[in-house]
Design a protein around this motif. Structure first.
Motif, PDB file in Angstrom:
ATOM      1  N   ILE A 297       0.843  -1.195   0.000  1.00 51.11           N
ATOM      2  CA  ILE A 297       0.000   0.000   0.000  1.00 51.11           C
ATOM      3  C   ILE A 297       0.879   1.246   0.000  1.00 51.11           C
ATOM      4  O   ILE A 297       1.789   1.377   0.822  1.00 51.11           O
ATOM      5  N   ARG A 298       0.624   2.132  -0.915  1.00 50.50           N
ATOM      6  CA  ARG A 298       1.257   3.455  -0.952  1.00 50.50           C
ATOM      7  C   ARG A 298       0.341   4.430  -0.225  1.00 50.50           C
ATOM      8  O   ARG A 298      -0.871   4.460  -0.463  1.00 50.50           O
ATOM      9  N   ILE A 299       0.918   5.231   0.673  1.00 54.37           N
ATOM     10  CA  ILE A 299       0.131   6.109   1.537  1.00 54.37           C
ATOM     11  C   ILE A 299       0.715   7.518   1.477  1.00 54.37           C
ATOM     12  O   ILE A 299       1.940   7.695   1.490  1.00 54.37           O
ATOM     13  N   GLY A 300      -0.137   8.512   1.432  1.00 53.06           N
ATOM     14  CA  GLY A 300       0.358   9.885   1.419  1.00 53.06           C
ATOM     15  C   GLY A 300      -0.775  10.887   1.306  1.00 53.06           C
ATOM     16  O   GLY A 300      -1.936  10.575   1.572  1.00 53.06           O
ATOM     17  N   TYR A 301      -0.427  12.080   0.911  1.00 55.28           N
ATOM     18  CA  TYR A 301      -1.402  13.151   0.723  1.00 55.28           C
ATOM     19  C   TYR A 301      -1.502  13.449  -0.766  1.00 55.28           C
ATOM     20  O   TYR A 301      -0.516  13.819  -1.406  1.00 55.28           O
ATOM     21  N   GLY A 302      -2.682  13.240  -1.319  1.00 52.00           N
ATOM     22  CA  GLY A 302      -2.847  13.416  -2.754  1.00 52.00           C
ATOM     23  C   GLY A 302      -4.077  14.228  -3.091  1.00 52.00           C
ATOM     24  O   GLY A 302      -4.923  14.517  -2.221  1.00 52.00           O
ATOM     25  N   PRO A 303      -4.229  14.580  -4.354  1.00 49.86           N
ATOM     26  CA  PRO A 303      -5.415  15.323  -4.796  1.00 49.86           C
ATOM     27  C   PRO A 303      -6.634  14.406  -4.805  1.00 49.86           C
ATOM     28  O   PRO A 303      -6.500  13.187  -4.711  1.00 49.86           O
TER      29      PRO A 303
END
Length: 322
Positions: A297-303
């Motif tokens: 799983i890739r996790i972060g802050y995105g649009p």
């Protein structure tokens, strides 16, 4: 015993259909009988080239099962469920029954509110670091379902990304894979499954992230090339053991993690290529401890990400309570 309104069960099933699935294949069916909701795997929607064992199919069904359980809790019921309740009916994955009434907690209400907002995000994420308290909450969500979520360090992250790139290259070379991907991504008017062009996202200009190369299947002149985050947060979801019950468990843990991330304002991208090729998946598995990698799983802050369509309940639900 308190009667459960069939409309409540129907609404909870409808929420369950919003769960994630490989290529948005939605490989599930539901049956309402009395007080129970039966959750079935639909083998006709299994992806033969990618998922010969049916592992990812059961992950998808597990994600729908967790969503159903959560929706029932948000409706004021404590659910009980049994996995594979009838050995002679292997496609019957779970039977769920609202056992008793219970006022939903604020945590349950907030998590259920994230169900319609959760979407796979294939766009570049911001360079901002995911806070430690958020990581702790995501890890706890996986643990609540009996799985583990491990955040990769810098060296492990680069190794995982390298394995993902190798897996993607091997998959691209498989004609059966390309044909299958084309069937699930080709635009079609009125289609209620698959990945529409609006949900594909841009190319990774540096080709570091092993994002699914949907662009191979049909021309997409509108698809831009952008730089993705240099140091993505990568997590490995794993279970103790590797068989149908663990695959369903992993799907429940996956959806719990994704919904917590959504509630926290985080974007997520399940990355399955490294666990779709057995030899590469084994490199991510800790055989000494019996911990099997089930999803990256890739996790972060995105649009904001585009939604994907869902099949109507007339195709997925049989209500025998009326």
């Amino acid at each position: 015993m308190t009667t459960v309104d069939s409309g409540v069960l129907t609404r909870c099933v409808e929420a369950a259909t919003l769960a994630p699935s490989l290529h948005n294949s939605q490989p599930w069916r539901f049956r309402i009988t009395g007080r129970a909701v039966e959750v079935y795997a639909d083998p006709s929607r299994r992806l033969d080239a990618l998922d010969a064992s049916g592992r990812e199919l059961l992950l998808s069904v597990g994600a729908a099962l967790f969503t159903l359980r959560l929706a029932l809790r948000a409706q004021g019921w404590t659910p009980e469920h049994v996995l594979f309740p009838e050995p002679g009916t292997p496609n019957l994955v779970a039977r769920v029954e609202p056992a008793r009434e219970a006022t939903p907690s604020e945590t349950v209400t907030a998590l259920a509110a994230a169900i319609p907002r959760r979407h796979t995000n294939r766009w570049p994420f911001a360079a901002a670091v995911v806070p430690a308290d958020a990581i702790e909450e995501l890890t706890r969500a996986a643990g609540d379902e009996g799985a583990t979520l491990t955040i990769a360090g810098a060296v492990s992250r680069d190794a995982i990304l390298g394995l993902g790139q190798a897996a993607e290259r091997r998959l691209r070379a498989d004609g059966g894979y390309r044909a299958e991907l084309g069937r699930w991504t080709r635009p079609a008017r009125g289609r209620h499954d698959g990945v529409p062009p609006t949900a594909v996202g841009p190319w990774d200009a540096l080709e570091r992230l092993p994002l699914r190369d949907f662009g191979l299947m049909h021309a997409q002149p509108w698809r831009t090339s952008e730089r993705f985050e240099a140091h993505p947060t990568i997590a490995v979801l794993a279970t103790h053991g590797d068989g149908p019950p663990q695959w369903v468990l992993a799907g429940q843990a996956l959806q719990h993690v994704l919904l917590v991330a959504t509630r926290l304002g985080l974007a997520t991208t399940p990355i399955s290529q490294p666990v779709e090729i057995p030899e590469i998946r084994e490199l991510l598995t800790k055989t000494a401890t019996g911990r099997w990698a089930q999803m990256i799983i890739r996790i972060g802050y995105g649009p904001p990400a585009a939604t994907t369509p869902r099949r109507p309940l007339t195709e997925t639900l049989r209500d025998e309570s009326r």
